[in-house]
Scaffold this motif. Structure first.
Motif, PDB file in Angstrom:
ATOM      1  N   GLN A 150     -35.006 -42.060 -62.271  1.00  0.00           N
ATOM      2  CA  GLN A 150     -34.287 -41.928 -63.673  1.00  0.00           C
ATOM      3  C   GLN A 150     -34.667 -42.417 -64.752  1.00  0.00           C
ATOM      4  OE1 GLN A 150     -30.043 -42.838 -62.976  1.00  0.00           O
ATOM      5  NE2 GLN A 150     -30.249 -42.189 -60.615  1.00  0.00           N
ATOM      6  N   VAL A 151     -35.574 -43.575 -64.712  1.00  0.00           N
ATOM      7  CA  VAL A 151     -35.860 -44.224 -65.985  1.00  0.00           C
ATOM      8  C   VAL A 151     -37.223 -44.222 -66.145  1.00  0.00           C
ATOM      9  CG1 VAL A 151     -35.742 -46.466 -67.054  1.00  0.00           C
ATOM     10  CG2 VAL A 151     -33.724 -45.974 -65.647  1.00  0.00           C
ATOM     11  N   GLY A 152     -38.305 -44.202 -64.938  1.00  0.00           N
ATOM     12  CA  GLY A 152     -39.626 -44.163 -65.246  1.00  0.00           C
ATOM     13  C   GLY A 152     -40.177 -45.713 -64.848  1.00  0.00           C
ATOM     14  N   ASN A 153     -41.283 -45.830 -64.728  1.00  0.00           N
ATOM     15  CA  ASN A 153     -41.966 -47.079 -64.458  1.00  0.00           C
ATOM     16  C   ASN A 153     -42.222 -47.815 -65.849  1.00  0.00           C
ATOM     17  OD1 ASN A 153     -44.474 -46.488 -65.599  1.00  0.00           O
ATOM     18  ND2 ASN A 153     -45.205 -45.612 -63.542  1.00  0.00           N
ATOM     19  N   TYR A 154     -42.606 -48.908 -65.896  1.00  0.00           N
ATOM     20  CA  TYR A 154     -42.690 -49.805 -67.065  1.00  0.00           C
ATOM     21  C   TYR A 154     -43.739 -49.097 -67.914  1.00  0.00           C
ATOM     22  CZ  TYR A 154     -44.085 -53.381 -70.385  1.00  0.00           C
ATOM     23  OH  TYR A 154     -44.232 -54.331 -71.303  1.00  0.00           O
ATOM     24  N   GLY A 155     -44.713 -48.616 -67.454  1.00  0.00           N
ATOM     25  CA  GLY A 155     -45.900 -47.877 -68.485  1.00  0.00           C
ATOM     26  C   GLY A 155     -45.045 -46.529 -68.990  1.00  0.00           C
ATOM     27  N   GLU A 156     -44.451 -46.031 -68.400  1.00  0.00           N
ATOM     28  CA  GLU A 156     -43.680 -44.845 -69.036  1.00  0.00           C
ATOM     29  C   GLU A 156     -42.734 -45.098 -69.931  1.00  0.00           C
ATOM     30  OE1 GLU A 156     -42.735 -41.412 -65.977  1.00  0.00           O
ATOM     31  OE2 GLU A 156     -42.509 -43.047 -64.708  1.00  0.00           O
ATOM     32  N   SER A 157     -42.004 -46.302 -69.829  1.00  0.00           N
ATOM     33  CA  SER A 157     -41.022 -46.741 -70.791  1.00  0.00           C
ATOM     34  C   SER A 157     -41.596 -47.205 -72.099  1.00  0.00           C
ATOM     35  CB  SER A 157     -40.108 -47.852 -70.183  1.00  0.00           C
ATOM     36  OG  SER A 157     -39.264 -48.414 -71.111  1.00  0.00           O
ATOM     37  N   TYR A 158     -42.747 -48.118 -71.935  1.00  0.00           N
ATOM     38  CA  TYR A 158     -43.499 -48.354 -73.063  1.00  0.00           C
ATOM     39  C   TYR A 158     -44.174 -47.387 -73.820  1.00  0.00           C
ATOM     40  CZ  TYR A 158     -46.428 -51.678 -75.900  1.00  0.00           C
ATOM     41  OH  TYR A 158     -47.005 -52.373 -76.675  1.00  0.00           O
ATOM     42  N   GLU A 159     -44.543 -46.423 -73.050  1.00  0.00           N
ATOM     43  CA  GLU A 159     -45.475 -45.054 -73.738  1.00  0.00           C
ATOM     44  C   GLU A 159     -44.245 -44.386 -74.671  1.00  0.00           C
ATOM     45  OE1 GLU A 159     -47.672 -42.436 -75.443  1.00  0.00           O
ATOM     46  OE2 GLU A 159     -48.523 -43.964 -74.313  1.00  0.00           O
ATOM     47  N   LYS A 160     -43.056 -44.067 -74.215  1.00  0.00           N
ATOM     48  CA  LYS A 160     -42.260 -43.247 -74.899  1.00  0.00           C
ATOM     49  C   LYS A 160     -41.515 -44.150 -76.118  1.00  0.00           C
ATOM     50  CE  LYS A 160     -38.226 -43.644 -71.984  1.00  0.00           C
ATOM     51  NZ  LYS A 160     -37.155 -43.212 -71.043  1.00  0.00           N
ATOM     52  N   ASN A 161     -41.491 -45.498 -75.871  1.00  0.00           N
ATOM     53  CA  ASN A 161     -40.701 -46.176 -76.782  1.00  0.00           C
ATOM     54  C   ASN A 161     -41.419 -47.010 -77.912  1.00  0.00           C
ATOM     55  OD1 ASN A 161     -37.933 -45.818 -75.768  1.00  0.00           O
ATOM     56  ND2 ASN A 161     -38.629 -46.771 -73.708  1.00  0.00           N
ATOM     57  N   VAL A 162     -42.564 -47.563 -77.194  1.00  0.00           N
ATOM     58  CA  VAL A 162     -43.238 -48.198 -78.177  1.00  0.00           C
ATOM     59  C   VAL A 162     -44.565 -47.561 -78.786  1.00  0.00           C
ATOM     60  CG1 VAL A 162     -44.579 -50.654 -78.380  1.00  0.00           C
ATOM     61  CG2 VAL A 162     -42.415 -50.246 -76.810  1.00  0.00           C
ATOM     62  N   THR A 163     -45.451 -46.997 -77.917  1.00  0.00           N
ATOM     63  CA  THR A 163     -46.776 -46.406 -78.395  1.00  0.00           C
ATOM     64  C   THR A 163     -46.478 -45.130 -79.052  1.00  0.00           C
ATOM     65  OG1 THR A 163     -47.731 -47.320 -76.329  1.00  0.00           O
ATOM     66  CG2 THR A 163     -48.852 -45.701 -77.620  1.00  0.00           C
ATOM     67  N   ALA A 164     -45.541 -44.407 -78.551  1.00  0.00           N
ATOM     68  CA  ALA A 164     -45.079 -42.855 -79.346  1.00  0.00           C
ATOM     69  C   ALA A 164     -44.233 -43.277 -80.550  1.00  0.00           C
ATOM     70  CB  ALA A 164     -44.336 -42.178 -78.421  1.00  0.00           C
ATOM     71  N   LYS A 165     -43.328 -44.203 -80.504  1.00  0.00           N
ATOM     72  CA  LYS A 165     -42.736 -44.299 -81.832  1.00  0.00           C
ATOM     73  C   LYS A 165     -43.349 -45.367 -82.799  1.00  0.00           C
ATOM     74  CE  LYS A 165     -38.210 -43.350 -79.264  1.00  0.00           C
ATOM     75  NZ  LYS A 165     -37.108 -43.722 -78.767  1.00  0.00           N
ATOM     76  N   LEU A 166     -43.955 -46.261 -82.272  1.00  0.00           N
ATOM     77  CA  LEU A 166     -44.327 -47.258 -83.219  1.00  0.00           C
ATOM     78  C   LEU A 166     -45.931 -47.398 -83.527  1.00  0.00           C
ATOM     79  CD1 LEU A 166     -42.152 -50.246 -82.103  1.00  0.00           C
ATOM     80  CD2 LEU A 166     -41.737 -48.364 -83.831  1.00  0.00           C
ATOM     81  N   GLY A 167     -46.646 -46.693 -82.753  1.00  0.00           N
ATOM     82  CA  GLY A 167     -48.038 -46.618 -82.646  1.00  0.00           C
ATOM     83  C   GLY A 167     -48.995 -48.025 -82.096  1.00  0.00           C
ATOM     84  N   VAL A 168     -47.760 -48.602 -81.299  1.00  0.00           N
ATOM     85  CA  VAL A 168     -48.342 -50.038 -80.781  1.00  0.00           C
ATOM     86  C   VAL A 168     -48.980 -49.864 -79.408  1.00  0.00           C
ATOM     87  CG1 VAL A 168     -47.852 -52.405 -80.214  1.00  0.00           C
ATOM     88  CG2 VAL A 168     -46.788 -51.308 -82.277  1.00  0.00           C
TER      89      VAL A 168
END
Length: 339
Positions: free
Chosen positions: A301-319
């Protein structure tokens, strides 16, 4: 006489444990009764916790609460959110207004010990930095002597700022504003020369709030350690255990390469670690007082840690991941084994 004294002491210890257990579980019981997790979040920090245009809360901190709800209640959407300023957050947790605080909060000794809190783990390793307008003509934090600095009260940021300037023999004028939106508005209007907070927060502010992001720069100095993670009040150990292992399940899933897309097929693996994580080999759910598919639901339902990081931090903030890469990739993120 010695035997009687020992037996009496033992009886008193058992009674004390029983008394403590009678009070244990109050938070967990309350969550089960109302049917949702009350999650304290930031008032609005994109990438970590912020409401989108449809009013839905998103972010890496939000996903912690969603994962816990999936494990405990079977549905990641069974969460209600309480936006909190830095000054409000600990009181809200201590008073029982919220069940868990997942709001870019730094773990420190005094918070862990003196405030009666329990940190469940670290979902983001960070450090404090400085955001400036490029027009200021500054390339290093060592050039900020005499600067006016916007900072939120009730934070490690405020304390680190004073320590840094004092250690460097520099002076500064603090502009202390509690609400992040008001503080950033003051900075972008020119009321202060510098904005300081965790580097992740600076990236979020610069990317999503600056009128012209290219007009602003984050200075290279990182002046502190900021291990950020979810927090609960002390007194309900089972609730703390569930929250802690929900976070570790997301991390271990990434370590094993288990994702929201392949979690179903991974149930047929012969890898004993994945079998334990997904409940194919029973025992882990029972240990937590949950059913055996608790971690499966988090990942599905939520994903693993890497999936959460990618969609929230990398994709939105470029970090990029940096310190938050897995330990196998040179980072600090490391799950305790689910076994």
């Amino acid at each position: 006489m010695k035997i009687k004294t020992i037996l009496a002491a033992g009886a008193m210890s058992v009674a004390a444990i029983a008394a403590n257990n009678a009070h244990a579980g109050a938070v967990l019981d309350g969550i089960k009764a109302k049917g949702f997790v009350q999650c304290g979040v930031n008032t609005g920090l994109p990438g970590f916790s912020a409401a989108n245009a449809e009013g839905k809360w998103e972010g890496i901190d939000v996903d912690v609460c969603r994962g816990i709800a999936a494990a405990l209640l079977g549905d990641a959407n069974k969460v209600q959110y309480t936006p909190l300023t830095a000054a409000q957050r600990f009181t809200a947790l201590q008073s029982g207004e919220i069940d868990i605080l997942s709001r870019n909060t730094t773990a420190t000794l005094t918070r862990d010990v003196k405030l009666g809190l329990t940190f469940l783990g670290i979902n983001y390793y960070d450090g404090q930095g400085f955001l400036i307008p490029k027009a200021l003509g500054v390339s290093s934090a060592t050039e900020l002597d005499g600067a006016t600095v916007c900072v939120e009260p009730g934070t490690t940021t405020e304390l680190n700022l004073a320590d840094y300037f004092r250690a460097k023999g520099m002076s500064f004028e603090p502009v202390v504003i509690e609400n992040i939106n008001e503080a950033t508005a003051a900075f972008f209007s020119g009321r202060c020369d510098v904005y300081t907070t965790d580097a992740s927060g600076l990236a979020s502010i610069r990317t999503t709030m600056a009128p012209k992001p290219d007009d602003y720069a984050i200075l290279p100095e990182i002046i502190s350690k900021e291990p950020l993670g979810p927090v609960v009040a002390q007194g309900d150990e089972q609730w703390a255990d569930i929250g802690r292992w929900a976070l570790f399940a997301m991390l271990e899933a990434e370590e094993f390469g288990v994702t929201s897309a392949n979690v179903d097929e991974m149930k047929s693996t012969t890898n004993p670690g994945i079998q334990r994580l997904l409940g194919v080999s029973p025992g882990m759910g029972e240990a937590l007082g949950l059913d055996e598919e608790w971690a499966y639901r988090i990942i599905k339902q939520v994903g693993n840690y890497g999936e959460s990081y990618e969609k929230n931090v990398t994709a939105k903030l470029g970090v990029e991941r940096g310190l938050n890469a897995l330990w196998t990739n040179g980072g600090l993120q490391y799950a305790w084994p689910v076994r």
